[in-house]
Write a protein that holds these residues in place. Sequence first.
Motif, PDB file in Angstrom:
ATOM      1  N   GLU A  34       0.819  -1.215   0.000  1.00  0.00           N
ATOM      2  CA  GLU A  34       0.000   0.000   0.000  1.00  0.00           C
ATOM      3  C   GLU A  34       0.857   1.272   0.000  1.00  0.00           C
ATOM      4  OE1 GLU A  34      -2.336  -3.367   1.647  1.00  0.00           O
ATOM      5  OE2 GLU A  34      -0.348  -2.543   2.081  1.00  0.00           O
ATOM      6  N   ASP A  35       2.116   1.172   0.444  1.00  0.00           N
ATOM      7  CA  ASP A  35       3.017   2.324   0.500  1.00  0.00           C
ATOM      8  C   ASP A  35       4.014   2.323  -0.654  1.00  0.00           C
ATOM      9  OD1 ASP A  35       1.752   3.135   2.795  1.00  0.00           O
ATOM     10  OD2 ASP A  35       3.271   2.305   4.151  1.00  0.00           O
ATOM     11  N   ILE A  36       3.599   1.821  -1.810  1.00  0.00           N
ATOM     12  CA  ILE A  36       4.503   1.677  -2.944  1.00  0.00           C
ATOM     13  C   ILE A  36       5.131   3.007  -3.347  1.00  0.00           C
ATOM     14  CG2 ILE A  36       2.531   1.799  -4.544  1.00  0.00           C
ATOM     15  CD1 ILE A  36       5.878  -0.108  -5.059  1.00  0.00           C
ATOM     16  N   ARG A  37       4.396   4.091  -3.317  1.00  0.00           N
ATOM     17  CA  ARG A  37       4.958   5.377  -3.737  1.00  0.00           C
ATOM     18  C   ARG A  37       6.122   5.795  -2.850  1.00  0.00           C
ATOM     19  NH1 ARG A  37      -0.424   9.055  -5.146  1.00  0.00           N
ATOM     20  NH2 ARG A  37      -1.207   7.742  -6.867  1.00  0.00           N
ATOM     21  N   ALA A  38       5.950   5.674  -1.540  1.00  0.00           N
ATOM     22  CA  ALA A  38       7.026   6.038  -0.620  1.00  0.00           C
ATOM     23  C   ALA A  38       8.245   5.153  -0.818  1.00  0.00           C
ATOM     24  CB  ALA A  38       6.533   5.941   0.825  1.00  0.00           C
ATOM     25  N   ALA A  39       8.024   3.875  -1.066  1.00  0.00           N
ATOM     26  CA  ALA A  39       9.132   2.944  -1.283  1.00  0.00           C
ATOM     27  C   ALA A  39       9.928   3.320  -2.523  1.00  0.00           C
ATOM     28  CB  ALA A  39       8.602   1.523  -1.411  1.00  0.00           C
ATOM     29  N   VAL A  40       9.234   3.646  -3.600  1.00  0.00           N
ATOM     30  CA  VAL A  40       9.927   3.997  -4.838  1.00  0.00           C
ATOM     31  C   VAL A  40      10.671   5.322  -4.678  1.00  0.00           C
ATOM     32  CG1 VAL A  40       9.611   4.587  -7.269  1.00  0.00           C
ATOM     33  CG2 VAL A  40       8.356   2.674  -6.277  1.00  0.00           C
ATOM     34  N   GLU A  41      10.095   6.257  -3.948  1.00  0.00           N
ATOM     35  CA  GLU A  41      10.770   7.535  -3.734  1.00  0.00           C
ATOM     36  C   GLU A  41      12.108   7.349  -3.025  1.00  0.00           C
ATOM     37  OE1 GLU A  41       7.915   9.860  -1.652  1.00  0.00           O
ATOM     38  OE2 GLU A  41       6.793  10.411  -3.468  1.00  0.00           O
ATOM     39  N   ILE A  42      12.134   6.522  -1.979  1.00  0.00           N
ATOM     40  CA  ILE A  42      13.386   6.329  -1.257  1.00  0.00           C
ATOM     41  C   ILE A  42      14.389   5.539  -2.092  1.00  0.00           C
ATOM     42  CG2 ILE A  42      12.670   4.229  -0.023  1.00  0.00           C
ATOM     43  CD1 ILE A  42      14.249   5.227   2.377  1.00  0.00           C
ATOM     44  N   GLN A  43      13.913   4.574  -2.867  1.00  0.00           N
ATOM     45  CA  GLN A  43      14.822   3.790  -3.706  1.00  0.00           C
ATOM     46  C   GLN A  43      15.384   4.641  -4.845  1.00  0.00           C
ATOM     47  OE1 GLN A  43      14.872   2.357  -6.936  1.00  0.00           O
ATOM     48  NE2 GLN A  43      16.615   1.066  -6.488  1.00  0.00           N
ATOM     49  N   ALA A  44      14.546   5.480  -5.442  1.00  0.00           N
ATOM     50  CA  ALA A  44      14.980   6.294  -6.578  1.00  0.00           C
ATOM     51  C   ALA A  44      15.955   7.390  -6.171  1.00  0.00           C
ATOM     52  CB  ALA A  44      13.763   6.916  -7.272  1.00  0.00           C
ATOM     53  N   ALA A  45      16.000   7.729  -4.887  1.00  0.00           N
ATOM     54  CA  ALA A  45      16.947   8.742  -4.426  1.00  0.00           C
ATOM     55  C   ALA A  45      18.390   8.250  -4.502  1.00  0.00           C
ATOM     56  CB  ALA A  45      16.599   9.162  -3.000  1.00  0.00           C
ATOM     57  N   ARG A  46      18.578   6.930  -4.618  1.00  0.00           N
ATOM     58  CA  ARG A  46      19.892   6.311  -4.841  1.00  0.00           C
ATOM     59  C   ARG A  46      20.856   6.489  -3.672  1.00  0.00           C
ATOM     60  NH1 ARG A  46      20.371   5.038 -10.373  1.00  0.00           N
ATOM     61  NH2 ARG A  46      22.125   3.761  -9.706  1.00  0.00           N
ATOM     62  N   HIS A  47      20.330   6.701  -2.467  1.00  0.00           N
ATOM     63  CA  HIS A  47      21.197   6.811  -1.298  1.00  0.00           C
ATOM     64  C   HIS A  47      20.977   5.660  -0.323  1.00  0.00           C
ATOM     65  CE1 HIS A  47      22.534  10.664  -2.684  1.00  0.00           C
ATOM     66  NE2 HIS A  47      21.315  11.186  -2.623  1.00  0.00           N
ATOM     67  N   VAL A  48      20.187   4.664  -0.727  1.00  0.00           N
ATOM     68  CA  VAL A  48      19.890   3.531   0.141  1.00  0.00           C
ATOM     69  C   VAL A  48      21.075   2.571   0.157  1.00  0.00           C
ATOM     70  CG1 VAL A  48      18.404   1.525   0.434  1.00  0.00           C
ATOM     71  CG2 VAL A  48      17.421   3.705  -0.256  1.00  0.00           C
ATOM     72  N   ARG A  49      21.436   2.115   1.338  1.00  0.00           N
ATOM     73  CA  ARG A  49      22.517   1.135   1.465  1.00  0.00           C
ATOM     74  C   ARG A  49      21.894  -0.241   1.621  1.00  0.00           C
ATOM     75  NH1 ARG A  49      25.756   4.871   5.805  1.00  0.00           N
ATOM     76  NH2 ARG A  49      26.212   6.571   4.339  1.00  0.00           N
ATOM     77  N   GLY A  50      21.821  -0.958   0.535  1.00  0.00           N
ATOM     78  CA  GLY A  50      21.143  -2.241   0.536  1.00  0.00           C
ATOM     79  C   GLY A  50      19.908  -2.183  -0.341  1.00  0.00           C
ATOM     80  N   LYS A  51      19.002  -3.099  -0.132  1.00  0.00           N
ATOM     81  CA  LYS A  51      17.845  -3.254  -1.002  1.00  0.00           C
ATOM     82  C   LYS A  51      16.554  -2.807  -0.309  1.00  0.00           C
ATOM     83  CE  LYS A  51      17.925  -5.181  -4.472  1.00  0.00           C
ATOM     84  NZ  LYS A  51      18.057  -4.688  -5.852  1.00  0.00           N
ATOM     85  N   VAL A  52      15.619  -2.331  -1.132  1.00  0.00           N
ATOM     86  CA  VAL A  52      14.283  -1.971  -0.668  1.00  0.00           C
ATOM     87  C   VAL A  52      13.316  -3.050  -1.150  1.00  0.00           C
ATOM     88  CG1 VAL A  52      12.417  -0.282  -0.792  1.00  0.00           C
ATOM     89  CG2 VAL A  52      14.802   0.491  -0.704  1.00  0.00           C
ATOM     90  N   VAL A  53      12.475  -3.549  -0.243  1.00  0.00           N
ATOM     91  CA  VAL A  53      11.599  -4.676  -0.539  1.00  0.00           C
ATOM     92  C   VAL A  53      10.153  -4.293  -0.233  1.00  0.00           C
ATOM     93  CG1 VAL A  53      11.031  -7.077   0.030  1.00  0.00           C
ATOM     94  CG2 VAL A  53      13.418  -6.348  -0.102  1.00  0.00           C
ATOM     95  N   ILE A  54       9.246  -4.718  -1.108  1.00  0.00           N
ATOM     96  CA  ILE A  54       7.810  -4.532  -0.932  1.00  0.00           C
ATOM     97  C   ILE A  54       7.203  -5.830  -0.430  1.00  0.00           C
ATOM     98  CG2 ILE A  54       5.647  -3.876  -2.045  1.00  0.00           C
ATOM     99  CD1 ILE A  54       7.788  -1.691  -2.041  1.00  0.00           C
ATOM    100  N   ASP A  55       6.519  -5.774   0.702  1.00  0.00           N
ATOM    101  CA  ASP A  55       5.779  -6.939   1.208  1.00  0.00           C
ATOM    102  C   ASP A  55       4.381  -6.954   0.579  1.00  0.00           C
ATOM    103  OD1 ASP A  55       7.760  -7.902   2.870  1.00  0.00           O
ATOM    104  OD2 ASP A  55       7.035  -6.840   4.642  1.00  0.00           O
ATOM    105  N   ILE A  56       4.033  -8.090  -0.036  1.00  0.00           N
ATOM    106  CA  ILE A  56       2.752  -8.183  -0.733  1.00  0.00           C
ATOM    107  C   ILE A  56       1.797  -9.122  -0.020  1.00  0.00           C
ATOM    108  CG2 ILE A  56       1.637  -8.812  -2.923  1.00  0.00           C
ATOM    109  CD1 ILE A  56       4.295  -7.919  -4.269  1.00  0.00           C
ATOM    110  N   SER A  57       2.278 -10.286   0.403  1.00  0.00           N
ATOM    111  CA  SER A  57       1.460 -11.191   1.209  1.00  0.00           C
ATOM    112  C   SER A  57       2.270 -11.567   2.442  1.00  0.00           C
ATOM    113  CB  SER A  57       1.056 -12.430   0.412  1.00  0.00           C
ATOM    114  OG  SER A  57       2.189 -13.216   0.121  1.00  0.00           O
ATOM    115  N   PRO A  58       1.651 -12.113   3.488  1.00  0.00           N
ATOM    116  CA  PRO A  58       2.371 -12.434   4.707  1.00  0.00           C
ATOM    117  C   PRO A  58       3.591 -13.309   4.439  1.00  0.00           C
ATOM    118  CG  PRO A  58       0.025 -12.644   5.064  1.00  0.00           C
ATOM    119  CD  PRO A  58       0.212 -12.427   3.583  1.00  0.00           C
ATOM    120  N   GLN A  59       4.686 -13.021   5.131  1.00  0.00           N
ATOM    121  CA  GLN A  59       5.922 -13.772   4.954  1.00  0.00           C
ATOM    122  C   GLN A  59       5.848 -15.108   5.690  1.00  0.00           C
ATOM    123  OE1 GLN A  59       8.624 -12.449   3.010  1.00  0.00           O
ATOM    124  NE2 GLN A  59       6.857 -11.222   2.477  1.00  0.00           N
ATOM    125  N   PRO A  60       6.208 -16.208   5.023  1.00  0.00           N
ATOM    126  CA  PRO A  60       6.187 -17.513   5.706  1.00  0.00           C
ATOM    127  C   PRO A  60       7.327 -17.648   6.701  1.00  0.00           C
ATOM    128  CG  PRO A  60       7.088 -17.751   3.507  1.00  0.00           C
ATOM    129  CD  PRO A  60       6.626 -16.330   3.625  1.00  0.00           C
TER     130      PRO A  60
END
Length: 322
Positions: A296-322
């Motif tokens: 639901e917060d896809i826009r915020a996630a893409v904004e932080i990833q597109a800024a290119r200052h993230v150390r590591g990876k940005v992940v979107i949770d779509i369904s509950p993690q097993p």
Amino acid sequence: MRQHDDASRDGLSRAVLLDSFGGPDALALKDVPEPQAGDGQIRIRVSAAGLNPMDWFMTSDAETAARFGLSLPCGFGTDYAGVVDQVSDGVNGYAVGDRVFGTALSRAIADYVVLDADGHIASGIAHHTPDGVDNRTAATLSIAGGTASAALDVLDLGPGDTVLVGGAGGGVGVFAVQLARIAGARVIGSGSPSSAEYLRSLGAEPVAYGEGLADRVRNLAAGAVTAALDLHGTDTVHVARELEVPDNRICTIAGQIDGIPTANGANAAPDALENIARLVATGRLRVPIAATYPVEDIRAAVEIQAARHVRGKVVIDISPQP
């Protein structure tokens, strides 16, 4: 058709879509008809999707999107991990309940992706996720890991090498630095001064980018730099040439210079991602996850990833993690 008993029956699922090409504001989570596996196909219930610069680059404008065969309405995201929940009759190699990861070009951020069982990078690929690799981590492997592997194949690193990695703290750099170290090479990684400790944690010797980089690398290397990988543009290429690295031992992924080899995930060896997943499963390679966001917060996630200052990876949770 083999199908999981808990599959949705309401006929609708969710997907992140764009009705117009552009920035994060164009992204929206929408209800769509639930896709079904057809002949020769499998369906995956997506648990997590990893973001990459190519995701927003491909959908930034109509001209760029057309180069990748994308049209409106368009999905978003390419890396995914999840569980197979439909397998069409006659398909071998996959079973309902198998954990998988892979690529679904610009349509991975959705409840379901449907792939040809014998697919390729353009139509979508599913690799089996080994035990010991969680879905969030698996969702980061395909694009960045495949690109890093292909680039290092060009450089053919070994224990006698010292490699300069420009942009070592980015998403591809996470893999490139560690794979180079596993190959036995010494790694000097350029980045901002604030990223020094992070680069050390990956196995690189940090050096600040910018004017005077060649001199700083000479002082740090105390010997010949034998290879270079530019993960951002072409600045590292020019520094490598100044350091007398031969052109055939320099590689780029995002810029092009005559005489310099380029690499991308499509060039990776057929078993590259399975090998990377095994390295993760055995603890020899780690993937720092900088941030996770609900879909639901896809826009915020893409904004932080597109800024290119993230150390590591940005992940979107779509369904509950097993």
